[in-house]
Design a protein around this motif. Structure first.
Motif, PDB file in Angstrom:
ATOM      1  N   LEU A  23       7.524  -7.407  17.039  1.00 32.92           N
ATOM      2  CA  LEU A  23       6.732  -6.802  15.985  1.00 32.92           C
ATOM      3  C   LEU A  23       7.100  -7.486  14.680  1.00 32.92           C
ATOM      4  O   LEU A  23       8.277  -7.756  14.415  1.00 32.92           O
ATOM      5  CB  LEU A  23       6.999  -5.304  15.879  1.00 32.92           C
ATOM      6  N   LEU A  24       6.096  -7.769  13.892  1.00 33.38           N
ATOM      7  CA  LEU A  24       6.279  -8.430  12.614  1.00 33.38           C
ATOM      8  C   LEU A  24       5.521  -7.624  11.573  1.00 33.38           C
ATOM      9  O   LEU A  24       4.313  -7.440  11.695  1.00 33.38           O
ATOM     10  CB  LEU A  24       5.712  -9.840  12.707  1.00 33.38           C
ATOM     11  N   THR A  25       6.244  -7.117  10.571  1.00 36.44           N
ATOM     12  CA  THR A  25       5.596  -6.372   9.495  1.00 36.44           C
ATOM     13  C   THR A  25       5.450  -7.300   8.301  1.00 36.44           C
ATOM     14  O   THR A  25       6.418  -7.920   7.859  1.00 36.44           O
ATOM     15  CB  THR A  25       6.398  -5.116   9.122  1.00 36.44           C
ATOM     16  N   ILE A  26       4.220  -7.387   7.814  1.00 41.11           N
ATOM     17  CA  ILE A  26       3.881  -8.271   6.705  1.00 41.11           C
ATOM     18  C   ILE A  26       3.417  -7.402   5.548  1.00 41.11           C
ATOM     19  O   ILE A  26       2.476  -6.619   5.690  1.00 41.11           O
ATOM     20  CB  ILE A  26       2.772  -9.257   7.110  1.00 41.11           C
ATOM     21  N   VAL A  27       4.105  -7.525   4.413  1.00 41.11           N
ATOM     22  CA  VAL A  27       3.714  -6.797   3.215  1.00 41.11           C
ATOM     23  C   VAL A  27       2.958  -7.777   2.334  1.00 41.11           C
ATOM     24  O   VAL A  27       3.490  -8.827   1.953  1.00 41.11           O
ATOM     25  CB  VAL A  27       4.945  -6.221   2.483  1.00 41.11           C
ATOM     26  N   LEU A  28       1.712  -7.442   2.061  1.00 44.31           N
ATOM     27  CA  LEU A  28       0.844  -8.273   1.230  1.00 44.31           C
ATOM     28  C   LEU A  28       0.725  -7.577  -0.118  1.00 44.31           C
ATOM     29  O   LEU A  28      -0.061  -6.648  -0.280  1.00 44.31           O
ATOM     30  CB  LEU A  28      -0.532  -8.421   1.887  1.00 44.31           C
ATOM     31  N   LYS A  29       1.538  -8.006  -1.087  1.00 43.97           N
ATOM     32  CA  LYS A  29       1.559  -7.369  -2.403  1.00 43.97           C
ATOM     33  C   LYS A  29       0.500  -8.007  -3.296  1.00 43.97           C
ATOM     34  O   LYS A  29       0.423  -9.230  -3.391  1.00 43.97           O
ATOM     35  CB  LYS A  29       2.933  -7.513  -3.046  1.00 43.97           C
ATOM     36  N   HIS A  30      -0.270  -7.150  -3.947  1.00 43.85           N
ATOM     37  CA  HIS A  30      -1.304  -7.646  -4.851  1.00 43.85           C
ATOM     38  C   HIS A  30      -0.690  -8.361  -6.045  1.00 43.85           C
ATOM     39  O   HIS A  30       0.326  -7.930  -6.576  1.00 43.85           O
ATOM     40  CB  HIS A  30      -2.167  -6.490  -5.366  1.00 43.85           C
ATOM     41  N   HIS A  31      -1.312  -9.456  -6.445  1.00 43.02           N
ATOM     42  CA  HIS A  31      -0.905 -10.139  -7.675  1.00 43.02           C
ATOM     43  C   HIS A  31      -1.449  -9.358  -8.857  1.00 43.02           C
ATOM     44  O   HIS A  31      -2.633  -8.994  -8.885  1.00 43.02           O
ATOM     45  CB  HIS A  31      -1.468 -11.563  -7.719  1.00 43.02           C
ATOM     46  N   ALA A  32      -0.609  -9.095  -9.826  1.00 42.26           N
ATOM     47  CA  ALA A  32      -1.059  -8.421 -11.048  1.00 42.26           C
ATOM     48  C   ALA A  32      -2.100  -9.310 -11.723  1.00 42.26           C
ATOM     49  O   ALA A  32      -1.984 -10.528 -11.742  1.00 42.26           O
ATOM     50  CB  ALA A  32       0.123  -8.180 -11.974  1.00 42.26           C
ATOM     51  N   GLY A  33      -3.119  -8.696 -12.241  1.00 42.63           N
ATOM     52  CA  GLY A  33      -4.144  -9.448 -12.963  1.00 42.63           C
ATOM     53  C   GLY A  33      -5.352  -9.816 -12.131  1.00 42.63           C
ATOM     54  O   GLY A  33      -6.365 -10.234 -12.684  1.00 42.63           O
ATOM     55  N   LEU A  34      -5.263  -9.706 -10.815  1.00 41.69           N
ATOM     56  CA  LEU A  34      -6.429  -9.979  -9.971  1.00 41.69           C
ATOM     57  C   LEU A  34      -7.207  -8.684  -9.765  1.00 41.69           C
ATOM     58  O   LEU A  34      -6.636  -7.664  -9.392  1.00 41.69           O
ATOM     59  CB  LEU A  34      -6.016 -10.534  -8.605  1.00 41.69           C
ATOM     60  N   THR A  35      -8.491  -8.750 -10.011  1.00 38.75           N
ATOM     61  CA  THR A  35      -9.334  -7.589  -9.727  1.00 38.75           C
ATOM     62  C   THR A  35      -9.688  -7.581  -8.246  1.00 38.75           C
ATOM     63  O   THR A  35      -9.491  -8.589  -7.542  1.00 38.75           O
ATOM     64  CB  THR A  35     -10.635  -7.643 -10.548  1.00 38.75           C
ATOM     65  N   LEU A  36     -10.227  -6.494  -7.775  1.00 42.02           N
ATOM     66  CA  LEU A  36     -10.655  -6.408  -6.378  1.00 42.02           C
ATOM     67  C   LEU A  36     -11.683  -7.491  -6.074  1.00 42.02           C
ATOM     68  O   LEU A  36     -11.631  -8.124  -5.012  1.00 42.02           O
ATOM     69  CB  LEU A  36     -11.214  -5.022  -6.060  1.00 42.02           C
ATOM     70  N   ASP A  37     -12.601  -7.731  -6.999  1.00 39.38           N
ATOM     71  CA  ASP A  37     -13.591  -8.792  -6.792  1.00 39.38           C
ATOM     72  C   ASP A  37     -12.912 -10.159  -6.670  1.00 39.38           C
ATOM     73  O   ASP A  37     -13.311 -10.983  -5.845  1.00 39.38           O
ATOM     74  CB  ASP A  37     -14.609  -8.811  -7.934  1.00 39.38           C
ATOM     75  N   ASP A  38     -11.878 -10.408  -7.507  1.00 39.60           N
ATOM     76  CA  ASP A  38     -11.127 -11.668  -7.418  1.00 39.60           C
ATOM     77  C   ASP A  38     -10.481 -11.801  -6.046  1.00 39.60           C
ATOM     78  O   ASP A  38     -10.544 -12.866  -5.416  1.00 39.60           O
ATOM     79  CB  ASP A  38     -10.013 -11.726  -8.468  1.00 39.60           C
ATOM     80  N   VAL A  39      -9.829 -10.730  -5.598  1.00 36.85           N
ATOM     81  CA  VAL A  39      -9.141 -10.739  -4.307  1.00 36.85           C
ATOM     82  C   VAL A  39     -10.127 -11.028  -3.189  1.00 36.85           C
ATOM     83  O   VAL A  39      -9.904 -11.914  -2.346  1.00 36.85           O
ATOM     84  CB  VAL A  39      -8.400  -9.405  -4.067  1.00 36.85           C
ATOM     85  N   GLN A  40     -11.241 -10.298  -3.166  1.00 33.49           N
ATOM     86  CA  GLN A  40     -12.222 -10.478  -2.090  1.00 33.49           C
ATOM     87  C   GLN A  40     -12.806 -11.888  -2.098  1.00 33.49           C
ATOM     88  O   GLN A  40     -12.973 -12.497  -1.037  1.00 33.49           O
ATOM     89  CB  GLN A  40     -13.336  -9.427  -2.210  1.00 33.49           C
ATOM     90  N   ALA A  41     -13.096 -12.430  -3.288  1.00 37.99           N
ATOM     91  CA  ALA A  41     -13.667 -13.775  -3.368  1.00 37.99           C
ATOM     92  C   ALA A  41     -12.670 -14.818  -2.856  1.00 37.99           C
ATOM     93  O   ALA A  41     -13.042 -15.726  -2.094  1.00 37.99           O
ATOM     94  CB  ALA A  41     -14.074 -14.089  -4.809  1.00 37.99           C
TER      95      ALA A  41
END
Length: 113
Positions: free
Chosen positions: A14-32
Motif C-alpha cells: 500500500l502506498l499513500t500519496i498526499v497531494l498538497k495543493h500549491h498556494a495561489g492556484l485556483t481550482l480552474d488552474d489545478v484542473q487545467a
C-alpha cells in the motif's frame, strides 16, 4: 542448496500519496494543469489499484494505492510527470492497521498488553 520459487504473483504494497495543493492556484488552474499533463489519463498507473481517494479540505487529496513493488518506479515517474507543479507530493509506504488493532483489543480484553 535448492531454491523453490513461488509461482504466485508479486505481493502488493500500500502506498499513500498526499497531494498538497500549491498556494495561489485556483481550482480552474489545478484542473487545467492536470488536463494538460494527462493526469486523468495516466494516473493511477496501469497495474495499480485505488484503495481510497479522499479530499482533506485545506490540505489536498490523499490517495492510497495498492502497488506491486515492480510498479513503484512507474508511480513515481507519473507523479513527477503530471503532478509536480500542481501538487506538492508526499509518499508513504502504508499498511492496514485495522487487523492489528483488533488483535491488540482482544489481547487487552483478555488481560494482556
Amino acid at each position: 542448496m535448492n531454491h523453490v520459487h513461488d509461482a504466485s504473483p508479486d505481493p502488493t504494497i500500500l502506498l499513500t500519496i498526499v497531494l498538497k495543493h500549491h498556494a495561489g492556484l485556483t481550482l480552474d488552474d489545478v484542473q487545467a494543469r492536470l488536463k494538460d499533463s494527462g493526469w486523468w489519463d495516466h494516473f493511477p498507473v496501469e497495474g495499480t489499484r485505488v484503495v481510497s481517494w479522499t479530499v482533506a479540505m485545506g490540505l489536498g487529496q490523499i490517495v492510497t494505492l495498492e502497488v506491486p513493488p515492480h510498479r513503484l518506479g512507474a508511480v513515481n515517474l507519473e507523479l513527477e510527470r503530471s503532478a509536480w507543479g500542481v501538487f506538492r507530493t508526499e509518499v508513504y509506504p502504508t499498511y492496514d492497521f485495522v487487523p492489528v488493532r483488533e488483535r491488540i483489543v482482544e489481547r487487552v480484553k483478555a488481560g494482556g498488553q
